[in-house]
Design a protein around this motif. Structure first.
Motif, short mmCIF file in Angstrom:
data_model
loop_
_atom_site.label_atom_id
_atom_site.label_comp_id
_atom_site.label_asym_id
_atom_site.label_seq_id
_atom_site.Cartn_x
_atom_site.Cartn_y
_atom_site.Cartn_z
N ASN A 44 0.81 -0.66 0.01
CA ASN A 44 -0.34 0.30 0.11
C ASN A 44 0.70 1.01 0.02
N ALA A 45 0.05 2.29 -0.49
CA ALA A 45 0.68 3.75 -0.16
C ALA A 45 -0.57 4.62 -0.16
N CYS A 46 -0.71 4.70 1.23
CA CYS A 46 -1.66 5.23 2.44
C CYS A 46 -1.91 6.60 1.88
N VAL A 47 -2.81 7.60 2.42
CA VAL A 47 -3.13 8.84 2.30
C VAL A 47 -3.59 8.82 3.51
N PHE A 48 -3.31 9.65 4.32
CA PHE A 48 -3.58 10.09 6.38
C PHE A 48 -4.37 10.64 6.49
N PHE A 49 -5.14 11.00 7.58
CA PHE A 49 -6.03 12.41 7.29
C PHE A 49 -5.95 12.80 9.40
N ALA A 50 -6.16 14.03 10.07
CA ALA A 50 -5.95 14.33 11.19
C ALA A 50 -6.71 14.24 11.41
N ASP A 51 -8.13 13.43 11.45
CA ASP A 51 -8.82 13.00 12.30
C ASP A 51 -8.70 10.74 11.99
N GLY A 52 -7.99 10.42 11.95
CA GLY A 52 -7.48 9.57 12.87
C GLY A 52 -7.89 8.09 10.65
N THR A 53 -8.61 8.55 9.98
CA THR A 53 -8.66 8.39 8.64
C THR A 53 -8.06 8.34 7.79
N PHE A 54 -8.26 7.43 6.83
CA PHE A 54 -6.94 7.01 5.62
C PHE A 54 -8.25 6.00 4.46
N PHE A 55 -7.36 6.70 3.43
CA PHE A 55 -7.42 5.72 1.92
C PHE A 55 -5.74 4.87 1.88
N GLU A 56 -6.15 3.57 1.70
CA GLU A 56 -5.34 3.15 1.29
C GLU A 56 -4.70 2.03 0.00
N PRO A 57 -4.98 2.69 -0.89
CA PRO A 57 -4.61 2.35 -2.06
C PRO A 57 -4.05 1.36 -2.15
N LEU A 58 -4.30 -0.66 -2.72
CA LEU A 58 -4.03 -1.19 -2.79
C LEU A 58 -3.47 -1.98 -3.56
N ALA A 59 -2.32 -2.61 -3.87
CA ALA A 59 -2.03 -3.40 -4.87
C ALA A 59 -1.27 -4.32 -4.60
N ILE A 60 -0.93 -5.84 -5.22
CA ILE A 60 -0.16 -6.64 -5.72
C ILE A 60 0.98 -6.09 -5.80
N GLY A 61 1.78 -6.74 -4.52
CA GLY A 61 3.92 -6.24 -4.97
C GLY A 61 3.98 -7.32 -4.94
N SER A 62 4.00 -8.79 -4.61
CA SER A 62 4.11 -10.59 -4.36
C SER A 62 3.19 -11.18 -5.26
N ALA A 63 3.66 -11.38 -6.86
CA ALA A 63 2.03 -12.72 -6.98
C ALA A 63 2.65 -13.82 -6.46
N GLU A 64 3.81 -14.10 -6.13
CA GLU A 64 4.12 -15.82 -5.48
C GLU A 64 3.98 -15.71 -3.71
N ASP A 65 3.38 -14.57 -3.48
CA ASP A 65 3.10 -14.63 -2.07
C ASP A 65 1.98 -14.18 -1.83
#
Length: 281
Positions: free
Chosen positions: A40-61
């Protein structure tokens, strides 16, 4: 009252996610890898919430995790395979995921399996630290619907993210999540039970559910939609200045629409809208 923790957005790769969020004026955290193949490469906000963009980094794992019955990976793989929408999961804050699992199972809405994992974090000082999480999952509403899970951070480490909370577009929080459903009655009952909140009818917003800091709404899906459909149609982000957010968009090549109260852009990874609204500081 339950509180939103984060929203998961599946991307083909994190470079695409980082580029899009950055051009909108968001500060994006460094890439981080899960032990089961996603990153992931997250986008954090001051209220404690965040976006989690998620990709597959290791197809084997990722494949090994699927074979081993990792429920987080199973849900991610299923959503990527079938759903055209931008938001694949809604995570709610938890102080005790085992208790949340028991509560869900008592209503026949909880999965038997948990997902537990640890990952390393490099602190600003350069030191390494270990983060630990436990996830408890609600049963799926349907094949193409976003996952809902409770996220318990089991580590005692307090991470200083102050540098990641300053966004050029003035973003401060995720203030709203707007659902659409093919069967309003069934979807209302499901959200009430899983999110532990009571539905209210609002003259202008349809069906409303109030979380601790986030408003969840539910509206009818387009005519002809699958009765089993429940999707996130829009996510609202509160900013301290709409003009600041629009200035970031003006300098990018991302199409948007604007009026006196909102700025709207389409998510790049699937169907759905990101809406900026001005919130009092």
């Amino acid at each position: 009252m339950r509180a939103l923790d984060h929203l998961v957005l599946p991307f083909i790769d994190l470079a695409q996610a980082r580029d899009w969020f950055s051009r909108l004026g968001f500060t994006v955290a460094p890439d981080a890898r899960h032990p089961f193949g996603t990153e992931n490469a997250c986008v954090f906000f001051a209220d404690g919430t965040f976006f989690e963009p998620l990709a597959i980094g290791s197809a084997e794992d990722y494949a090994r995790a699927l074979e081993g019955g990792n429920l987080f990976v199973e849900r991610d793989e299923g959503f990527r395979s079938h759903a055209p929408d931008a938001v694949s999961a809604i995570a709610l804050k938890s102080s005790d995921a085992l208790a949340d699992q028991a509560h869900l199972r008592a209503s026949q809405l909880g999965e038997d399996r948990l997902t537990e994992f640890e990952r390393d974090l490099t602190l600003p000082s350069g030191e390494a630290a270990r983060l630990s999480f436990r996830l408890a999952f609600a049963k799926s509403f349907g094949d193409q619907t976003p996952t809902v899970f409770f996220c318990e951070a089991r580590h005692r480490l307090s991470v200083d993210r102050s540098a990641l909370l300053a966004h050029a577009n003035g973003a401060m929080s995720i203030t709203g999540v707007d659902f659409e459903a093919g069967d309003l009655e069934r979807a209302t009952r499901h959200i009430e039970a899983v999110f532990c909140c009571e539905a209210q009818v609002s003259p202008d917003r349809g069906i409303v559910f109030d979380l601790a800091e986030t408003r969840v709404t539910l509206a009818p899906a387009q005519e002809g939609s699958d009765k089993a459909a429940l999707r996130v149609a829009a996510v609202t982000v509160g900013v301290d200045s709409l003009s600041k957010a629009e200035a970031c968009l003006t300098g990018s090549d991302i199409p948007y629409s604007a009026d006196d109260e909102t700025i709207t852009v389409a998510f790049p990874n699937g169907d759905g809208r990101l809406v900026f609204v001005e919130e009092p500081v």
